[in-house]
Scaffold this active site. Structure first.
Site, PDB file in Angstrom:
ATOM      1  N   ARG A   1       0.829  -1.163  -0.657  1.00  0.00           N
ATOM      2  CA  ARG A   1       0.128  -0.318   0.239  1.00  0.00           C
ATOM      3  C   ARG A   1       1.042   1.257  -0.505  1.00  0.00           C
ATOM      4  O   ARG A   1       0.776   2.489  -0.739  1.00  0.00           O
ATOM      5  CB  ARG A   1      -0.851   0.026   1.500  1.00  0.00           C
ATOM      6  CG  ARG A   1      -1.974   1.276   1.308  1.00  0.00           C
ATOM      7  CD  ARG A   1      -2.984   1.764   2.139  1.00  0.00           C
ATOM      8  NE  ARG A   1      -3.073   0.348   3.346  1.00  0.00           N
ATOM      9  CZ  ARG A   1      -1.849   1.389   4.362  1.00  0.00           C
ATOM     10  NH1 ARG A   1      -0.899   1.940   4.780  1.00  0.00           N
ATOM     11  NH2 ARG A   1      -2.031   0.536   5.430  1.00  0.00           N
TER      12      ARG A   1
ATOM     13  N   ASP B   1      -6.917  17.996 -15.203  1.00  0.00           N
ATOM     14  CA  ASP B   1      -7.596  16.432 -15.563  1.00  0.00           C
ATOM     15  C   ASP B   1      -6.933  16.386 -17.176  1.00  0.00           C
ATOM     16  O   ASP B   1      -7.646  17.594 -17.426  1.00  0.00           O
ATOM     17  CB  ASP B   1      -9.025  16.804 -15.384  1.00  0.00           C
ATOM     18  CG  ASP B   1      -9.138  15.369 -16.082  1.00  0.00           C
ATOM     19  OD1 ASP B   1      -8.475  14.066 -16.276  1.00  0.00           O
ATOM     20  OD2 ASP B   1     -10.151  14.871 -14.475  1.00  0.00           O
TER      21      ASP B   1
ATOM     22  N   LYS C   1      -8.178   5.076 -19.751  1.00  0.00           N
ATOM     23  CA  LYS C   1      -8.995   6.043 -20.632  1.00  0.00           C
ATOM     24  C   LYS C   1      -7.406   5.979 -22.076  1.00  0.00           C
ATOM     25  O   LYS C   1      -7.244   4.586 -21.767  1.00  0.00           O
ATOM     26  CB  LYS C   1      -9.052   7.327 -20.681  1.00  0.00           C
ATOM     27  CG  LYS C   1     -10.262   7.688 -19.695  1.00  0.00           C
ATOM     28  CD  LYS C   1     -11.245   6.583 -19.145  1.00  0.00           C
ATOM     29  CE  LYS C   1     -11.417   7.217 -18.445  1.00  0.00           C
ATOM     30  NZ  LYS C   1     -12.972   7.624 -18.449  1.00  0.00           N
TER      31      LYS C   1
ATOM     32  N   TYR D   1     -15.784  16.796 -15.758  1.00  0.00           N
ATOM     33  CA  TYR D   1     -16.486  15.356 -15.775  1.00  0.00           C
ATOM     34  C   TYR D   1     -17.167  15.083 -14.294  1.00  0.00           C
ATOM     35  O   TYR D   1     -17.464  15.450 -13.699  1.00  0.00           O
ATOM     36  CB  TYR D   1     -15.224  14.481 -15.080  1.00  0.00           C
ATOM     37  CG  TYR D   1     -14.993  12.950 -15.614  1.00  0.00           C
ATOM     38  CD1 TYR D   1     -15.555  11.934 -16.483  1.00  0.00           C
ATOM     39  CD2 TYR D   1     -15.272  12.367 -13.965  1.00  0.00           C
ATOM     40  CE1 TYR D   1     -16.195  10.927 -16.168  1.00  0.00           C
ATOM     41  CE2 TYR D   1     -15.465  11.137 -13.993  1.00  0.00           C
ATOM     42  CZ  TYR D   1     -16.153  10.356 -15.762  1.00  0.00           C
ATOM     43  OH  TYR D   1     -15.992   8.976 -14.819  1.00  0.00           O
TER      44      TYR D   1
HETATM   45  C1  LIG Z   1     -13.052   8.407 -16.620  1.00  0.00           C
HETATM   46  C2  LIG Z   1     -12.479  10.161 -16.681  1.00  0.00           C
HETATM   47  C3  LIG Z   1     -12.921  10.271 -15.007  1.00  0.00           C
HETATM   48  C4  LIG Z   1     -12.909   9.330 -13.629  1.00  0.00           C
HETATM   49  O1  LIG Z   1     -11.805   8.178 -14.285  1.00  0.00           O
HETATM   50  P1  LIG Z   1     -12.061   7.229 -13.474  1.00  0.00           P
HETATM   51  O2  LIG Z   1     -11.034   6.073 -13.646  1.00  0.00           O
HETATM   52  O3  LIG Z   1     -13.606   6.218 -14.008  1.00  0.00           O
HETATM   53  O4  LIG Z   1     -11.914   6.540 -11.874  1.00  0.00           O
HETATM   54  C5  LIG Z   1     -12.345  11.221 -14.669  1.00  0.00           C
HETATM   55  N1  LIG Z   1     -11.767  12.711 -15.540  1.00  0.00           N
HETATM   56  C6  LIG Z   1     -11.939  12.289 -16.989  1.00  0.00           C
HETATM   57  C7  LIG Z   1     -12.610  13.635 -17.714  1.00  0.00           C
HETATM   58  C8  LIG Z   1     -12.637  10.982 -17.240  1.00  0.00           C
HETATM   59  O5  LIG Z   1     -12.576  10.632 -18.629  1.00  0.00           O
END
Ligand SMILES: *Cc1c(COP(=O)(O)O)cnc(C)c1O
Length: 384
Positions: free
Chosen positions: A49, A174, A199, A101
């Protein structure tokens, strides 16, 4: 020495690091715990962890590509966003984009409702209003997400970062939509970059993961402390898979963008399409700023069909090589209807304010043959 480039960093990460057998690929360390040589002497790793060699290979590679001093790998993108929220003091003010998001919107709204943070959602597309708001409330953190979802509006990271510095605020970006290959917010003045590695970075739609990267040693110490404290760190197996994805990221982003550009051209020239949203188009409202701050325009775009929902239903029924699903960034092309899918929780008024109509379609281009995707779109458009 000349700095090596992203694709070399991703290819070389951890290669030849195995001292025991000389395996070329770094081994996967699933072990939850590590042996102490002697009492009172803390080894480099003691408990997974807190730290893990497989996770660190991914963290170091991502950090190097983004231009950071280090990174924390988390169990999801939302875990990375929660991590950033948790380094703030109680009642700290945060400015976020109103079109961020959905999970980010929900998290910060919940923290506001619980009385943990003071949250302000604003339209960051208006730079002057954003700078004014920063001066006015002197936030601890400004959250950016650019390009936005699903209309691909781009905000000026450098300009907002400069205003944030004057107000002593942190900037977190982000960077999920472009991946570290196409945009490096730390180099534009940001303090923290967050990714949903689910992603593009993993890119194979088979791992949920996240990362928070910083170029500030003090912030890195805080992020690592809270990631361990809250138990948000990612699993070694997920890190191994995600590192495998990262090795081909540069190559994949080229093809994603090539396919996006080809499809955008087809759609732009079709009378059944009312509007196409892609920052690579010279008439897109964010074209100039996207060109300035991004290394490319990416593989995401959206468009509005003439004829609203009935046209969308017909179109989706005919399309073959695009899966009707949420998420993005995988090798497989995805098609989504923001109105009833990703943005369904918004009220009709909020959808209208955000420019999300019933005829809007979002595409995440995959790695399929370009001509096959073009043919598929053309046939589905003809059938409407
Ligand atoms: C999918 C996504 C998230 C969240 O990510 P997870 O891996 O699903 O928790 C945050 N920001 C953006 C822009 C995303 O496309």
């Amino acid at each position: 020495m000349k700095k090596i480039k992203n694709d070399t960093i991703a290819s070389r990460a951890g290669i030849e690091s195995d001292k025991q057998y000389g395996s070329v690929i770094p081994p996967l360390y699933l072990s939850t715990n590590f042996v102490f040589d002697e009492v009172g002497h803390l080894p480099e790793y003691d408990y997974t962890r807190c730290g893990n060699p497989t996770r660190d290979i991914l963290a170091n590679a991502l950090s190097e590509i983004e231009g950071g001093v280090g990174a924390e790998i988390t169990s999801s993108g939302m875990a990375a966003i929660s991590l950033v929220a948790n380094i703030l003091d109680l009642n700290a003010s945060v400015i976020l984009p109103h079109d961020c998001y959905g999970g980010t919107h929900r998290l910060f709204t919940s923290l506001k409702e619980k009385g943990v943070l003071d949250i302000h959602f604003i339209n960051q597309g208006n730079l002057q209003a954003t700078i004014k708001k920063i001066d006015e409330i002197k936030p601890a953190l400004i959250w950016l997400e650019t390009p936005s979802n699903p209309l691909l509006q781009v905000v000026d990271i450098q300009a907002i970062s400069a205003a944030a510095k004057l107000a002593n605020a942190l900037i977190a970006v982000d960077n999920t939509f472009l991946s570290p290959v196409l945009q490096n917010p730390l180099k534009l003045g940001a303090d923290i970059v967050v990714h949903s590695t689910t992603k593009y970075i993993n890119g194979h739609s088979d791992v949920i993961g996240g990362a928070a990267i910083t170029n500030n040693q003090e912030l890195l110490t805080k992020l690592k402390y809270w990631a361990n404290n809250l138990g948000l760190t990612g699993s070694p197996f997920d890190s191994y898979q995600t590192m495998r994805g990262l090795r081909t990221l540069s190559l994949r982003m080229e093809k994603h963008e090539k396919n996006a550009k080809a499809l955008v051209e087809v759609l732009s020239n079709n009378k059944k399409v009312a509007k196409v949203y892609y920052p690579g188009l010279p008439h897109h409202e964010s074209h100039d700023i996207a060109k300035k701050q991004q290394n490319g325009f990416g593989g995401m775009f959206s468009f509005e069909l003439e004829g609203g929902l009935p046209a969308v239903k017909k179109f989706f029924a005919e399309i073959k090589n695009f899966a009707l699903a949420e998420s993005l960034g995988g090798f497989e092309s995805l098609i989504c209807h923001p109105y009833t899918m990703t943005h369904a929780p918004l009220s009709p008024e909020e959808k209208e304010a955000a420019g999300i109509s019933e005829g809007l379609v979002r595409i995440s281009t995959g790695l399929e043959n370009t001509d096959d995707l073009i043919d598929d779109l053309n046939i589905a458009l003809q059938k409407i």
